[in-house]
Design an enzyme around this catalytic site. Sequence first.
Site, PDB file in Angstrom:
ATOM      1  CB  CYS A   2      -0.877   0.045   1.238  1.00 18.30           C
ATOM      2  SG  CYS A   2      -1.944  -1.377   1.394  1.00 18.30           S
ATOM      3  NE  ARG A  27       4.691   1.974  -0.944  1.00 16.81           N
ATOM      4  CZ  ARG A  27       5.494   1.958   0.108  1.00 16.81           C
ATOM      5  NH1 ARG A  27       6.680   2.519   0.017  1.00 16.81           N
ATOM      6  NH2 ARG A  27       5.136   1.408   1.241  1.00 16.81           N
ATOM      7  CD1 TRP A  71       0.374  -5.640  -3.518  1.00 12.22           C
ATOM      8  CD2 TRP A  71       0.522  -6.445  -1.436  1.00 12.22           C
ATOM      9  NE1 TRP A  71       1.078  -6.823  -3.567  1.00 12.22           N
ATOM     10  CE2 TRP A  71       1.181  -7.332  -2.312  1.00 12.22           C
ATOM     11  CE3 TRP A  71       0.494  -6.745  -0.078  1.00 12.22           C
ATOM     12  CZ2 TRP A  71       1.804  -8.493  -1.876  1.00 12.22           C
ATOM     13  CZ3 TRP A  71       1.117  -7.908   0.363  1.00 12.22           C
ATOM     14  CH2 TRP A  71       1.762  -8.771  -0.538  1.00 12.22           C
ATOM     15  CG  ASN A  97       1.496   0.714   4.177  1.00  9.16           C
ATOM     16  OD1 ASN A  97       1.258  -0.490   4.176  1.00  9.16           O
ATOM     17  ND2 ASN A  97       2.690   1.207   3.895  1.00  9.16           N
ATOM     18  N   GLY A  98      -0.599  -1.021   6.395  1.00 11.95           N
ATOM     19  CA  GLY A  98      -0.261  -1.834   7.568  1.00 11.95           C
ATOM     20  C   GLY A  98      -1.364  -2.820   7.848  1.00 11.95           C
ATOM     21  CD  GLU A 467      18.150 -11.586  -7.577  1.00 10.43           C
ATOM     22  OE1 GLU A 467      17.569 -12.140  -6.633  1.00 10.43           O
ATOM     23  OE2 GLU A 467      17.758 -10.514  -8.068  1.00 10.43           O
ATOM     24  CE  LYS A 471      14.931  -9.578 -10.138  1.00 12.16           C
ATOM     25  NZ  LYS A 471      15.464  -9.559  -8.823  1.00 12.16           N
ATOM     26  CD  GLU A 474      11.238 -10.593  -8.445  1.00 12.28           C
ATOM     27  OE1 GLU A 474      10.989  -9.963  -7.417  1.00 12.28           O
ATOM     28  OE2 GLU A 474      12.310 -10.430  -9.084  1.00 12.28           O
ATOM     29  CG  HIS A 490      20.398 -35.013  -4.086  1.00 17.39           C
ATOM     30  ND1 HIS A 490      20.784 -36.318  -3.928  1.00 17.39           N
ATOM     31  CD2 HIS A 490      21.546 -34.286  -4.059  1.00 17.39           C
ATOM     32  CE1 HIS A 490      22.089 -36.389  -3.785  1.00 17.39           C
ATOM     33  NE2 HIS A 490      22.589 -35.157  -3.870  1.00 17.39           N
ATOM     34  CE  LYS A 589      12.145  -1.560  -5.605  1.00 17.73           C
ATOM     35  NZ  LYS A 589      12.989  -2.583  -6.255  1.00 17.73           N
TER      36      LYS A 589
END
Length: 594
Positions: A2, A27, A71, A97-98, A467, A471, A474, A490, A589
Site C-alpha cells: 500500500c 510499490r 495491495w 498502510n499496515g 536470483e 528475476k 517475478e 536429488h 516493491k
Amino acid sequence: MCGIVGYIGSKQAQPILISCLEKLEYRGYDSCGVAIDSDGIEVYKDAVRVKALGEASPRFKGTTGIGHTRWATHGPPSQINAHPHLDCNGNIAVVHNGIISNSPELKARLIKEGHTFISETDTEVIPHLIERYYKGDLKKATEAALSEIDGSYAIIVLAKDKHELIVARKDSPLIIGIGDRENFIASDVPAILDHTDRVIYLEDGDLGVVTSSGVSISRNGSGIKRAEQKILWSVEEAQKAGYEHFMLKEIHEQPKVIRNTLAEYSRETEPVLDLGKIRDTGRESIIMLASGTSYHAGMVGKYIVRELLKLPARAEIASEFSYYTSVLPRTVAIAITQSGETADTLKAMKKLREADCRVIAITNVVGSTASRIANKTIYTRAGPEISVASTKAFTAQLMALYWMAMTSSITDTRRQSALLTELRQLPGKVQQILDDETGITELAKYMSKYEHAFFIGRGINYPIALEGALKLKEISYIHAEGYAAGELKHGPFALLGEQSPVIAVVARDNTYEAMLTNIKEVKARKSPVIAIVEQGDEDIDKLVDSVITLPKVDTLFSPVLNIVALQLLAYYTAKERGCPIDYPRNLAKSVTVE
Ligand code: G6P
C-alpha cells in the site's frame, strides 16, 4: 505494498494526489482511491490502475485530500475494499498502510455500538473509532483511536472542513514533504520528488498535524521536533529517461551505480565496517539477514566473508530468523534491505537488538526504519529503484559487501590490492555486457516459449542461480527454480526433459569440473542447456545448446557480471511474453507487512 499520499495547500488537491499516486505505483497495488475535502468529503475509488482512476473520477474541487494505492491483505481487490475508508456519516476519511491485528474485536464492538461497516478490510475500523471519539478535536480523537489499535500502521486522516491532516505511524513508513505554503505526505520519497526535496521522516509512535503552513509532531502527548532532511535523489533519477521500462533503465544504470558506490566508500578513511575487529571484540559469528533479492546478496556476502576473511558467516532469511527460539548472543548481523522498510527484515533486526547483538544495516534509503534500528548503517548509492524486480540495488549491495570485506584489517594485503584493481574495472565489464545484448535478446525469444526452467550454480554463483530464477519468475511468470548444481540430482531430475531448459552459471574456479559433470547429467536427460561462461571457455560450447559469453573476471566478482546477464535474460523474456515488467501481478516493491 500500500502507498499513501496526502496534500494540503492552495492548489487543487486531486490532480496532485493522482500524480503522487502514479509515482507510488512501483510499490505494487491492485486498487486505488482519493478523498477530497470538497462540499463534504468526496471519495472516488476502484480496483483499477491510477491512470484509469484519474480519467474516470469526477473533478472534486478542494485543496486538501488524501490518496491510496492498496495491495490487498484483508478482502480481495474491489471498489468497496479500496481506500479511503469513511466513518458512518462520511465526514472522516482514512488511508492506511499496515495491518490492524485486533480489527475483528474492534469491529464487533463498534457494530454493537451501532456502527455500520461495508468493507472486508481491517482499515475500516479506524475511521469508525475516530468517529467514536471525535468531539471537534481531530488530533485527540485520532490519538484515542490509535491507543486501542494493535498492529502496524501509517495513516492519514482527513475530516470535513478541518483544514488539517492528521498523520501517524507505527511500523510502516511515512514522510512529510515540506513545500512553500503547502505540505505533502507520502509513504515514500519518489511520490513527492516533483514537488519538494525537503522531508521529515516520521518515527514509530509519532503523531503529526499537518496544515498548509506547518507541521507539528508529538509523541505520547508531548510535542517534539523532527529535523528536516534534504533528499539527494533527483527527479530525473526517478523517471524512465527514454527507456521503455524502469527495469531496463535500472539494469543499464549499473556501471554508474558501481562507480558511485565505490567512489563514496573510497572517500572514507576508515573501512566502512572492519569485520576483522569482530574477532577482537569477541563477537563470534556473522549473519547476513535479508528478504527476497537482498537475501541473495546476503548469500553472496557469506561466500565473500568466508573466502576473504576466513570467518564463519551464515545467511538467514529474515522471516525465518524472527521465529527462531534462541539467538546466539555474540552475533554480528548485517541486515541488507534496499528499502529499509521490509517488515520481515525489521522484525528480525529488532529481535537481534533486543538480544544485545550488533546490527549493521546496508540500505539504499537514507532515514529508513532499518537505519534507525541498526547500530550502524552503510548506505548503497543505487539511487531510487522503481521497478519491483530489484536489479541495481542488488549490485550496489554486493559492492558494499565486497568493500566491507576487502578493506577489513585481516584481508591479505596483496590479494586486497589485486582485487581493488579488478573492482575498479567492473563498471567497464558490465558496460560491455550491456553494449552487446543481441545474443541475450535472441535467447530470450527462445526462453519465452517455455513454462518451466531451472537455474543452477555452485559456490559464490549458487545465489546467482537463485536470483536469476527469481528475476525470471517475478516478471515473465515462467516457473523457475534456482538450485545448487549438485542438488539437481536429488529430486529435480524427475522434471528434466525437452520442456525444462536449464540455465547453468559456470565459474572458472574449483567448482568448474563438477559443474561440467552436472551439465552432462542434465543433457543426458534431454533438457536444453544455456551456459553462462567467461570468455575463452571453449570446452563448454560443445556440451550445451547455447552460451552467453561474459568478460573474464576474478571469480569473486563473477556474480556481478553473471547477474547482469540474467537480469537482461529475464527482462527480454518477459518483454517477449508481453508482461507488465515494472509492475508484476501480486508483487510489491516494499513489503511492509509480515
Ligand atoms: C520485495 C521486492 C523484492 C525485494 C524484497 C526485499 O519482495 O519485490 O524486489 O528484494 O521485497 O526488499 P528490501 O527492500 O528489504 O531489499
